[in-house]
Scaffold this motif. Structure first.
Motif, short mmCIF file in Angstrom:
data_model
loop_
_atom_site.label_atom_id
_atom_site.label_comp_id
_atom_site.label_asym_id
_atom_site.label_seq_id
_atom_site.Cartn_x
_atom_site.Cartn_y
_atom_site.Cartn_z
N LEU A 26 0.83 -1.21 0.00
CA LEU A 26 0.00 0.00 0.00
C LEU A 26 0.86 1.26 0.00
O LEU A 26 0.58 2.22 -0.72
CB LEU A 26 -0.95 0.00 1.20
CG LEU A 26 -2.04 -1.07 1.19
CD1 LEU A 26 -2.81 -1.04 2.50
CD2 LEU A 26 -2.97 -0.90 0.01
N ARG A 27 1.92 1.26 0.79
CA ARG A 27 2.82 2.42 0.81
C ARG A 27 3.47 2.63 -0.55
O ARG A 27 3.61 3.77 -1.00
CB ARG A 27 3.90 2.23 1.89
CG ARG A 27 3.41 2.40 3.28
CD ARG A 27 4.61 2.33 4.24
NE ARG A 27 4.18 2.13 5.59
CZ ARG A 27 4.61 1.14 6.38
NH1 ARG A 27 5.49 0.25 5.96
NH2 ARG A 27 4.18 1.04 7.61
N LYS A 87 0.92 4.03 -2.98
CA LYS A 87 0.64 5.43 -2.64
C LYS A 87 1.79 6.33 -3.11
O LYS A 87 1.56 7.40 -3.68
CB LYS A 87 0.41 5.57 -1.14
CG LYS A 87 -0.10 6.91 -0.72
CD LYS A 87 -1.47 7.13 -1.30
CE LYS A 87 -2.23 8.19 -0.57
NZ LYS A 87 -3.58 8.33 -1.10
N PRO A 139 -4.36 6.24 -6.59
CA PRO A 139 -5.43 6.48 -5.63
C PRO A 139 -5.97 5.13 -5.15
O PRO A 139 -6.01 4.17 -5.91
CB PRO A 139 -6.47 7.25 -6.42
CG PRO A 139 -6.21 6.89 -7.85
CD PRO A 139 -4.75 6.57 -7.95
N MET A 140 -6.35 5.07 -3.88
CA MET A 140 -6.80 3.79 -3.32
C MET A 140 -8.06 3.98 -2.49
O MET A 140 -8.26 5.02 -1.87
CB MET A 140 -5.70 3.19 -2.45
CG MET A 140 -4.47 2.80 -3.24
SD MET A 140 -3.21 1.99 -2.22
CE MET A 140 -2.60 3.38 -1.27
N LEU A 181 -3.80 5.82 4.28
CA LEU A 181 -3.35 5.69 2.89
C LEU A 181 -4.50 5.71 1.88
O LEU A 181 -4.28 5.84 0.69
CB LEU A 181 -2.54 4.40 2.72
CG LEU A 181 -1.22 4.34 3.49
CD1 LEU A 181 -0.67 2.92 3.50
CD2 LEU A 181 -0.22 5.30 2.90
N MET A 182 -5.72 5.58 2.37
CA MET A 182 -6.88 5.49 1.49
C MET A 182 -7.41 6.88 1.12
O MET A 182 -7.41 7.79 1.93
CB MET A 182 -8.00 4.69 2.15
CG MET A 182 -7.66 3.25 2.42
SD MET A 182 -7.32 2.33 0.92
CE MET A 182 -5.76 1.57 1.38
N ASP A 183 -7.88 6.99 -0.10
CA ASP A 183 -8.50 8.22 -0.59
C ASP A 183 -10.01 8.16 -0.46
O ASP A 183 -10.67 9.19 -0.53
CB ASP A 183 -8.11 8.45 -2.05
CG ASP A 183 -6.60 8.57 -2.21
OD1 ASP A 183 -6.04 9.57 -1.75
OD2 ASP A 183 -5.98 7.64 -2.78
#
Length: 130
Positions: free
Chosen positions: A7-8, A11, A16-17, A41-43
């Motif tokens: 995830l990092r 990002k 976009p997540m 980390l989520m949008d």
């Protein structure tokens, strides 16, 4: 740890997540209290009580793409559930199936669904660059 590293990396590369979960918002919020770094980390987050129909309907994935401002056909969905893969495919997403070893029957179902990627070894096997 492996999923957080991925995830990092995603990002950092500007992807976009979103999280698209069948859980209702109160249950999701309770579960995620211990995963604040993932949430950061989520949008976008879409919960099951925010869409007309749950998985395997495509609604939740279509809504997540909309909130990200992206074409659903260019979204990659990571799923451990056959119903989730079915919904993501119905939405037109690329799919990453992550069989959960605790549910061996799901592994066969996921394989039969022919996801874009099938990662029996887990999310750490997803091709990416740190």
């Amino acid at each position: 740890p492996i999923s957080l590293r991925l995830l990092r990396a995603l990002k950092a590369q500007g992807f976009p997540m979103a999280i698209a979960t069948s859980s209702p918002r109160p249950s999701f919020d309770l579960k995620m209290r211990h995963h604040k770094e993932i949430l950061a980390l989520m949008d976008a987050v879409v919960t099951g009580d925010e869409v007309p129909s749950g998985k395997p309907a495509p609604d939740i994935f279509i809504e997540a793409a909309r909130r990200l401002g992206r074409d659903v056909r260019r979204c990659v969905v990571f799923e451990d559930s056959p119903l989730g893969i079915q919904g993501a495919q119905a939405a037109g997403c690329l799919t990453v199936a992550l069989p959960d070893p605790r549910f061996p029957a799901n592994g066969l179902k996921l394989q039969q669904q022919q996801p874009t990627w099938l990662l029996p070894g887990g999310i750490g096997d997803f091709p990416h660059q740190d």
